[in-house]
Design an enzyme around this catalytic site. Sequence first.
Site, mmCIF file in Angstrom:
data_model
loop_
_atom_site.group_PDB
_atom_site.id
_atom_site.type_symbol
_atom_site.label_atom_id
_atom_site.label_comp_id
_atom_site.label_asym_id
_atom_site.label_seq_id
_atom_site.Cartn_x
_atom_site.Cartn_y
_atom_site.Cartn_z
ATOM 1 N N TYR A 42 -84.837 -61.039 -82.381
ATOM 2 C CA TYR A 42 -84.790 -62.235 -83.228
ATOM 3 C C TYR A 42 -84.300 -61.855 -84.621
ATOM 4 C CZ TYR A 42 -87.343 -64.450 -79.473
ATOM 5 O OH TYR A 42 -87.703 -64.933 -78.253
ATOM 6 N N HIS A 96 -85.594 -68.572 -84.467
ATOM 7 C CA HIS A 96 -86.958 -68.108 -84.727
ATOM 8 C C HIS A 96 -87.359 -68.301 -86.190
ATOM 9 C CE1 HIS A 96 -90.276 -65.882 -82.690
ATOM 10 N NE2 HIS A 96 -89.632 -66.361 -81.648
#
Length: 421
Positions: A181, A227
Site C-alpha cells: 500500500y 488505502h
Amino acid sequence: MRRRELLKSLWATPLLTQSAKGLPPLTIKDVKVIATSAGRNYRWIFIKIITSEPGLYGIGSASNHFQPHAVIAAIEKHLAPWLIGKNPEQIEDLWQSGHLRTYWRNGPVNNNVLSGMDMALWDIKGKRAGMPVYELLGGKVRDAVPCYDHISGASREVIVENVQKSQAKGFRHIRVQMGAYGGGGFIADGKGGKAFDEDVYVETIPPLFEYVRSKVGFTPKLCHDVHSHLSGINAVEFSRRMQPYQMFFVEDVLSPEQLGWYKQIRQIATTPQAVGELFTHPFEFLPLVQDRLIDFVRCRVSAIGGITPAKKLATFCEPYGVRTAFQEGGENDPVNQLAAYHVDISHPAFGIQEENNFPDVAKEVVTGAAEIRNGSLYSNGKPGLGMDVNEALAAKYPIQPAAQGYQYPLDRTMDGTVVKP
Ligand code: MG
C-alpha cells in the site's frame, strides 16, 4: 373466557419466550471463545454459542487483528454472562439489545463481539431450519459470488503479466497495486528507509494504469486501493487522472477523517469510489449513500456487527444504486468470508466480493470454508453458514504473543509525519 382473562392469558406467554412453530423452546447454554493463529500468523477469534438442543451450536467471527485480547475479554466477561439463558431464535432482538447493552455503542471491539454473536445465531437458525443462511435471507439471486483478485508487482511489465495470469484463473475483476500500500509513492528518506510522498504517488499510478490498459484492454475490470494515503485535493486530482482508465473502482482515496472531499471528487470525476473499510458505525455510510457520493460500500461484515446490519446496509444502498463490496483478504477469516457470501448471494445490491485464499492448514481448522472457482465464491450449501471449527486443532495453534501490542504498520512522510492508513 372473558375478554380480560383472555388478554391476561396472552400476556402470560410473552413473545420473547415463544419458540418457532412446531419446535421445542431453545435456550443458550454456553458461550465459548475459540482463538487461533490457524497454523499461520492469524489472530482469529470465533464465538461458539451452544444451545439447549443436543449438538446444536453456532459459530461466528469476532476477529480483530489489532486488539484480539480486548475482544476475547469483552466476550468472556461481558457478552457471555448476559447471553446465557436467552432465546437464540430472537436474532433481531438480541442484536438490538446487545447493541444497547454496552450503553456506548459501535466501535470496533463492540461490533466484533456483536458480529460473532449475530453470525453464530444465524448459523443456529439455519441449522435448525435445515437451510443455508442465504435461504433465510430470501434465497439466491445469483449462481455464485464474483470476487476480485489481488495482484501487485514492482514494475509495470510484471504487473501486466500478473493481470494476465489472474485473467487466466478466471477473474474478471482484478485489483492492481504497485507493491505494498502506497507503492508508487515511496522515495528514499535519506536514512536507508522510505518515505511516502503524495505528489509522487499521484504522478506514478495513473500512467501505470495507462500502460496496463494499453496491454490488456478494457475487458478486465480493474480496481486500485489507495488505502487512505492521500489528502483532500490530491484525492480529487488522483480521481480525475484515473478517469480515462475506466476503473471498476478506486478504494479509499481519502481517510475516514476527510469524507467531506467526496463532494468535490464527484463534481470533477466519474471514477467510481469504494469507501468504508475502516467504518464500524453504520451511520457513517448514510450521507455518502444518500447523496450518491460513492459507488461501493466496502466495510467488513465482522467489523459492523455481522449479517444483520450488513443485510440492512445493502438494503439501504439498493434504491440509491450504490452496491456492496464487502472487505475480506489479508488477515480475515473464513467465517467472516462465509457471512459476507450469504448476504452477497441473496442481495440485489451486491457489487463485488473481495477474495481471500486460505492456506490448507487454515482450512483444516475451519472446515467447510467457501471456495473460489473461476473467479467466483461458492459455498457447500450445507445448513447454517456451512462451516465448522476443529477446536482441538485450533487450540494447537494459539495466537502469537503481542509483540508491541500488535500495531498496524504505519508509513511516514519525509519529515516523519505519520500517514493515515
Ligand atoms: Mg482496502
